[in-house]
Scaffold this motif. Structure first.
Motif, short mmCIF file in Angstrom:
data_model
loop_
_atom_site.label_atom_id
_atom_site.label_comp_id
_atom_site.label_asym_id
_atom_site.label_seq_id
_atom_site.Cartn_x
_atom_site.Cartn_y
_atom_site.Cartn_z
N ASN A 7 0.83 -1.21 0.00
CA ASN A 7 0.00 0.00 0.00
C ASN A 7 0.86 1.25 0.00
O ASN A 7 0.56 2.22 -0.70
N LEU A 8 1.93 1.23 0.80
CA LEU A 8 2.83 2.39 0.83
C LEU A 8 3.49 2.60 -0.53
O LEU A 8 3.63 3.73 -1.00
N ALA A 9 3.89 1.50 -1.15
CA ALA A 9 4.52 1.60 -2.47
C ALA A 9 3.54 2.14 -3.50
O ALA A 9 3.90 2.96 -4.34
N LYS A 10 2.31 1.69 -3.42
CA LYS A 10 1.30 2.15 -4.38
C LYS A 10 1.01 3.64 -4.22
O LYS A 10 0.62 4.31 -5.16
N LEU A 11 1.21 4.16 -3.02
CA LEU A 11 0.99 5.58 -2.77
C LEU A 11 2.15 6.44 -3.27
O LEU A 11 2.07 7.67 -3.23
N GLY A 12 3.22 5.79 -3.73
CA GLY A 12 4.32 6.54 -4.31
C GLY A 12 5.60 6.60 -3.52
O GLY A 12 6.57 7.25 -3.95
N PHE A 13 5.65 5.93 -2.38
CA PHE A 13 6.92 5.88 -1.66
C PHE A 13 7.92 5.06 -2.45
O PHE A 13 7.58 4.02 -3.03
N THR A 14 9.14 5.51 -2.50
CA THR A 14 10.18 4.84 -3.28
C THR A 14 10.74 3.65 -2.52
O THR A 14 10.54 3.51 -1.29
N ALA A 15 11.47 2.81 -3.25
CA ALA A 15 12.12 1.66 -2.61
C ALA A 15 13.10 2.14 -1.55
O ALA A 15 13.23 1.52 -0.49
N ALA A 16 13.78 3.25 -1.83
CA ALA A 16 14.74 3.80 -0.86
C ALA A 16 14.03 4.22 0.42
O ALA A 16 14.52 3.97 1.53
#
Length: 302
Positions: A178-187
């Motif tokens: 969910n965090l990734a889908k919101l645009g948070f990067t892998a870093a």
């Protein structure tokens, strides 16, 4: 007192059945008498009585609120925000409406927070996640009042949001997806404490989130880490190849340190790059690289 009230009604020319609060007020009946006669705050409000007058007469803030008075009218009548919360303690919905009215009346989020309004109450209608964050509410207080998306918009970092993940370190894959889908990067997610295996979980693909090898490299994951992680597909379990890792920007030296053999690397790197990675002329020659290629890479004859 009921008999006295009935006598006064008769003297004024009214019967109990037909008398309205407005008429009796005009006829000179006191508010205390009207309250004792059973008239409600709503009825007296319609008769033009203010919240302050009714409070003075003995009506509670709860009765005044039910009578249609706004939160601001109650506070004008001398009810404090803390008292208002106590009287309206019927859940976040009612208190949320009260918070909205108080905001409309000019109260700030900081003032309402100081009186004891909670994040869910203030966030129901009145204030945004960003405003509550600015007022000093923590991510733990806001997580029950707003979606993760709204909290990200408010400026909370992946690390702060990850701290609210109840399954962090156990089974966080859906949360991290969910965090990734919101645009948070892998870093950002790596800094938040999520592992490479969590970032590479198949459910990330199911949620249309897929970090590239380049993104994972930029996040700080090493060739050794990436070599060990596997991708579960519908058909097989796959590991990253030397070719894929080279395409992501890893050098022959990094892949050599990660444990890739000369034979796994020689099709993708030049002899010079393999030399820089620490492979000897003997190793390269044994792998079938001709002497002229070795010389061009800077090897000298023994």
């Amino acid at each position: 007192s009921a008999g006295i009230f009935a006598d006064k009604l008769a003297q004024a020319g009214f019967t109990a059945a037909e008398a309205t609060a407005s008429e009796l007020k005009e006829a000179g009946f006191s508010l205390s008498e009207l309250k004792e006669a059973g008239f409600t705050a709503a009825e007296l409000r319609e008769a033009g009585v203010t919240a302050a007058e009714l409070k003075e007469t003995g009506f509670t803030a709860f009765e005044l609120r039910d009578g249609g008075f706004t939160a601001f009218e109650l506070m004008e009548a001398g009810v404090t925000p803390a008292e208002l919360r106590e009287y309206l303690g019927r859940g976040s919905t009612e208190l949320g409406r009260a918070a909205f009215e108080l905001r409309e009346a000019g109260f700030t989020v900081a003032e309402l927070k100081e009186t004891g309004f909670t994040a869910p109450e203030l966030g129901y209608l009145a204030f945004s996640a960003a405003e509550l964050k600015e007022a000093g509410f923590s991510v733990f207080e806001l997580v029950d009042a707003f979606s993760v998306s709204k909290l990200k918009e408010a400026g909370f970092t992946a690390t702060e949001l990850a701290s609210t993940d109840p399954l962090k370190g156990k089974n966080s894959r859906r949360f991290v997806a969910n965090l990734a889908k919101l645009g948070f990067t892998a870093a950002e997610l790596k800094e938040a404490g999520y592992s490479l295996s969590e970032l590479m979980d198949r459910r990330m693909d199911m949620m249309e989130v897929d970090f590239s090898l380049s993104e994972l490299k930029e996040a700080g994951f090493s060739a050794s880490e990436l070599r060990e992680v596997h991708r579960v597909t519908t058909a097989d379990i796959l590991y990253f190849t030397a070719s894929e890792l080279k395409e992501a920007g890893f050098s022959a030296s990094e892949l050599g340190e990660a444990g890739f053999s000369l034979f796994a690397l020689m099709d993708w790197f030049s002899v010079s790059e393999l030399k820089e990675a620490g492979f000897t002329a003997t190793e390269l020659a044994s792998a079938g690289i001709f002497a002229d290629k070795l010389a061009q890479a800077g090897f000298t004859a023994a």
